[in-house]
Design a protein around this motif. Structure first.
Motif, PDB file in Angstrom:
ATOM      1  N   PHE A  97       0.992  -1.149   0.407  1.00  0.00           N
ATOM      2  CA  PHE A  97       0.260  -0.190   0.269  1.00  0.00           C
ATOM      3  C   PHE A  97       1.486   1.418  -0.297  1.00  0.00           C
ATOM      4  O   PHE A  97       0.983   2.201  -0.735  1.00  0.00           O
ATOM      5  CB  PHE A  97      -0.862  -0.185   1.312  1.00  0.00           C
ATOM      6  N   GLU A  98       2.219   1.239   0.215  1.00  0.00           N
ATOM      7  CA  GLU A  98       2.721   2.376   1.054  1.00  0.00           C
ATOM      8  C   GLU A  98       3.685   2.739  -0.544  1.00  0.00           C
ATOM      9  O   GLU A  98       3.560   3.292  -0.922  1.00  0.00           O
ATOM     10  CB  GLU A  98       3.368   2.318   1.997  1.00  0.00           C
ATOM     11  N   PHE A  99       3.756   1.562  -0.898  1.00  0.00           N
ATOM     12  CA  PHE A  99       4.760   1.467  -2.338  1.00  0.00           C
ATOM     13  C   PHE A  99       3.575   1.727  -3.240  1.00  0.00           C
ATOM     14  O   PHE A  99       4.698   2.918  -3.948  1.00  0.00           O
ATOM     15  CB  PHE A  99       4.954   0.112  -2.543  1.00  0.00           C
ATOM     16  N   ARG A 100       2.582   1.747  -3.187  1.00  0.00           N
ATOM     17  CA  ARG A 100       1.820   2.583  -4.288  1.00  0.00           C
ATOM     18  C   ARG A 100       1.738   4.200  -4.455  1.00  0.00           C
ATOM     19  O   ARG A 100       1.182   4.812  -5.642  1.00  0.00           O
ATOM     20  CB  ARG A 100       0.255   1.715  -4.582  1.00  0.00           C
ATOM     21  N   LYS A 101       1.634   4.398  -3.624  1.00  0.00           N
ATOM     22  CA  LYS A 101       2.019   5.638  -3.675  1.00  0.00           C
ATOM     23  C   LYS A 101       3.709   6.822  -4.529  1.00  0.00           C
ATOM     24  O   LYS A 101       3.664   7.880  -4.664  1.00  0.00           O
ATOM     25  CB  LYS A 101       2.481   6.898  -1.727  1.00  0.00           C
ATOM     26  N   LYS A 102       4.496   5.734  -4.247  1.00  0.00           N
ATOM     27  CA  LYS A 102       5.704   5.669  -5.166  1.00  0.00           C
ATOM     28  C   LYS A 102       5.716   5.684  -6.487  1.00  0.00           C
ATOM     29  O   LYS A 102       6.752   6.262  -7.038  1.00  0.00           O
ATOM     30  CB  LYS A 102       6.893   5.467  -4.095  1.00  0.00           C
ATOM     31  N   VAL A 103       5.124   4.780  -7.109  1.00  0.00           N
ATOM     32  CA  VAL A 103       5.188   4.016  -8.683  1.00  0.00           C
ATOM     33  C   VAL A 103       3.672   4.393  -8.935  1.00  0.00           C
ATOM     34  O   VAL A 103       3.096   3.517  -8.713  1.00  0.00           O
ATOM     35  CB  VAL A 103       5.742   2.814  -8.266  1.00  0.00           C
ATOM     36  N   HIS A 104       3.912   5.108 -10.315  1.00  0.00           N
ATOM     37  CA  HIS A 104       1.796   4.769 -10.750  1.00  0.00           C
ATOM     38  C   HIS A 104       2.261   4.787 -11.995  1.00  0.00           C
ATOM     39  O   HIS A 104       3.346   4.606 -12.641  1.00  0.00           O
ATOM     40  CB  HIS A 104       1.761   6.375  -9.900  1.00  0.00           C
ATOM     41  N   MET A 105       0.943   4.611 -12.694  1.00  0.00           N
ATOM     42  CA  MET A 105       0.865   3.838 -14.334  1.00  0.00           C
ATOM     43  C   MET A 105      -0.381   4.622 -14.810  1.00  0.00           C
ATOM     44  O   MET A 105      -1.127   5.202 -14.343  1.00  0.00           O
ATOM     45  CB  MET A 105       0.781   1.999 -14.528  1.00  0.00           C
ATOM     46  N   VAL A 106       0.157   5.055 -15.602  1.00  0.00           N
ATOM     47  CA  VAL A 106      -0.070   5.844 -16.951  1.00  0.00           C
ATOM     48  C   VAL A 106      -0.588   4.811 -17.853  1.00  0.00           C
ATOM     49  O   VAL A 106       0.019   4.105 -18.896  1.00  0.00           O
ATOM     50  CB  VAL A 106       0.376   7.067 -17.663  1.00  0.00           C
ATOM     51  N   PHE A 107      -1.682   4.310 -18.052  1.00  0.00           N
ATOM     52  CA  PHE A 107      -2.333   3.819 -19.586  1.00  0.00           C
ATOM     53  C   PHE A 107      -2.630   3.717 -20.633  1.00  0.00           C
ATOM     54  O   PHE A 107      -2.831   5.180 -20.713  1.00  0.00           O
ATOM     55  CB  PHE A 107      -3.857   2.238 -18.578  1.00  0.00           C
ATOM     56  N   GLN A 108      -2.211   2.978 -21.687  1.00  0.00           N
ATOM     57  CA  GLN A 108      -2.282   2.998 -22.780  1.00  0.00           C
ATOM     58  C   GLN A 108      -3.648   3.870 -23.246  1.00  0.00           C
ATOM     59  O   GLN A 108      -3.914   4.673 -24.554  1.00  0.00           O
ATOM     60  CB  GLN A 108      -1.923   1.682 -23.937  1.00  0.00           C
ATOM     61  N   ASP A 109      -4.694   3.068 -23.012  1.00  0.00           N
ATOM     62  CA  ASP A 109      -6.382   3.640 -23.469  1.00  0.00           C
ATOM     63  C   ASP A 109      -6.784   4.670 -21.924  1.00  0.00           C
ATOM     64  O   ASP A 109      -7.401   4.332 -20.934  1.00  0.00           O
ATOM     65  CB  ASP A 109      -7.214   2.284 -23.519  1.00  0.00           C
ATOM     66  N   PRO A 110      -6.172   5.606 -22.821  1.00  0.00           N
ATOM     67  CA  PRO A 110      -6.977   7.034 -21.732  1.00  0.00           C
ATOM     68  C   PRO A 110      -9.577   6.892 -21.289  1.00  0.00           C
ATOM     69  O   PRO A 110     -10.214   7.075 -20.407  1.00  0.00           O
ATOM     70  CB  PRO A 110      -6.870   8.336 -22.716  1.00  0.00           C
ATOM     71  N   TYR A 111      -9.200   6.064 -22.827  1.00  0.00           N
ATOM     72  CA  TYR A 111     -11.301   5.873 -22.965  1.00  0.00           C
ATOM     73  C   TYR A 111     -11.439   5.300 -21.538  1.00  0.00           C
ATOM     74  O   TYR A 111     -12.508   4.769 -20.745  1.00  0.00           O
ATOM     75  CB  TYR A 111     -11.540   5.423 -23.829  1.00  0.00           C
ATOM     76  N   SER A 112     -10.610   3.746 -21.435  1.00  0.00           N
ATOM     77  CA  SER A 112     -10.801   2.947 -20.583  1.00  0.00           C
ATOM     78  C   SER A 112      -9.909   2.878 -19.486  1.00  0.00           C
ATOM     79  O   SER A 112     -10.258   2.666 -17.998  1.00  0.00           O
ATOM     80  CB  SER A 112     -10.436   1.504 -21.310  1.00  0.00           C
ATOM     81  N   ALA A 113      -9.265   3.666 -18.885  1.00  0.00           N
ATOM     82  CA  ALA A 113      -9.155   4.026 -17.385  1.00  0.00           C
ATOM     83  C   ALA A 113      -9.141   4.960 -16.638  1.00  0.00           C
ATOM     84  O   ALA A 113      -9.227   5.195 -15.262  1.00  0.00           O
ATOM     85  CB  ALA A 113      -7.475   4.835 -17.904  1.00  0.00           C
ATOM     86  N   LEU A 114     -10.517   5.591 -17.309  1.00  0.00           N
ATOM     87  CA  LEU A 114     -11.921   6.395 -16.268  1.00  0.00           C
ATOM     88  C   LEU A 114     -13.063   6.033 -16.780  1.00  0.00           C
ATOM     89  O   LEU A 114     -13.716   5.591 -17.805  1.00  0.00           O
ATOM     90  CB  LEU A 114     -11.993   7.800 -17.105  1.00  0.00           C
TER      91      LEU A 114
END
Length: 337
Positions: A97-114
């Motif tokens: 849970f703490e690690f998730r604050k340090k590393v994030h991901m930007v996915f390929q498809d902005p349509y399905s990411a939201l």
């Protein structure tokens, strides 16, 4: 002259991500898809490491495994916690849970990411609530700050995703990834779904944000021109393995591995007077389930030797600039062919 020592943020050692193939009622494992197969590399703080290769080479699986969205089959992923390296593959739920604050991901498809059924405000508010930002005023302050960074008006928070263009949606995804001030962004084909003119805007925006926040990018893409523009170093993958790692300029000026040369020869040149010789690879891409013995590339390589069919080449340095390649044509700094 002694080169400046760079701080390493990720030490990845012998990383493997295999997906089991099952058969029959008892789901007996009869094989594995070796998507990532014994990958070792160091990622430096503040750099952009580009990751390229053909579809199915394992680059997206590698990015997801580094973030632990896919469980590794073996190996270590060591993350730098103020000089102390911890293996995130062994983290418990609270540590992850703490690690998730340090590393994030930007996915390929902005349509399905939201989420299309929720307003942008809700999509932005949920991560902040999850990570302990209880004050509504503080949450809105953070949301306004990250939206300003990607040049989107704060009043757009009350809109739904379908009311935005593709470029705006991708900028929103980048802004949401920045809410909890990560150290690393893993970008999986972040501009491939966008028009070329919009791609340039998003890429320039990402460069500005990286400089401002001293972010580290793992930039996964198949567009070699985009990777060249964004990356400090580039890692070339083929069938789950690294075949070459080099500084961006060195890789494009003097590629070593035959596979890298073939990839770069496919980049179109916008000059009718400049004729570029294309290196077309013969043969089929081997199956990641039944890889050939020796070098996995040998059945398509124009320089294949007997040793290539028997021994898997080791990733080793070639030259003094950190250029590495896994090819039997090179032994240390001496070219065999």
């Amino acid at each position: 002259m002694e080169t400046e020592k760079k701080e390493v943020i990720f030490k990845i050692k012998n990383l493997k991500t295999w997906f089991p193939i099952t058969k029959g009622f008892m789901k007996k494992v009869v094989g594995n898809v070796k998507a990532v197969d014994d990958v070792s590399i160091e990622v430096y703080k503040g750099e952009t490491l580009g990751i390229v290769g053909e579809s199915g080479c394992g680059k997206s699986t590698f990015g997801k495994t580094v973030m632990m969205l896919e469980k590794p089959t073996g190996g270590e992923v060591l993350f730098n916690y103020n000089g102390e390296y911890k293996d995130i593959t062994k983290f418990n739920k609270d540590e992850m849970f703490e690690f998730r604050k340090k590393v994030h991901m930007v996915f390929q498809d902005p349509y399905s990411a939201l989420n299309p059924q929720k307003k942008i405000y809700t999509s932005f508010e949920e991560p902040l609530k999850t990570h302990g930002v209880d004050s509504v005023e503080e949450r809105e302050k953070i949301m306004n700050r990250v939206l300003k960074m990607v040049n989107i008006q704060p009043d757009y928070l009350m809109r739904f995703p379908h009311e935005f263009s593709g470029g705006q949606r991708q900028r929103l995804c980048i802004a949401r990834a920045l809410e909890v001030t990560p150290e690393v962004l893993i970008c999986d084909e972040p501009v491939s779904a966008l028009d070329v003119s919009i791609q340039a805007q998003v890429l320039n925006l990402m460069k500005e944000i990286q400089k401002e926040l001293n972010l580290t990018y793992l930039f996964i893409a198949h567009d070699l021109s985009v990777v060249q523009y964004m990356s400090d170093r580039i890692m070339v993958m083929y069938l789950g393995k690294i075949v070459e790692v080099a500084d961006s300029k060195a890789l494009y000026d003097e590629p070593l591995h035959p596979y890298t040369k073939a990839l770069l020869s496919a980049i179109p040149v916008a000059d009718i007077h400049h004729k570029k010789k294309r290196q077309v690879l013969e043969g089929e891409v081997p199956s990641p389930i039944h890889k050939p013995s020796g070098c996995a590339f040998h059945n398509r390589c124009p320089y294949c030797m007997d040793i290539c069919k028997k021994e898997d080449p080791v990733l080793r340095y070639h030259g003094a600039d950190g250029h590495m390649t896994a090819c039997h044509l090179y032994d240390g700094s001496e070219v065999k062919a």
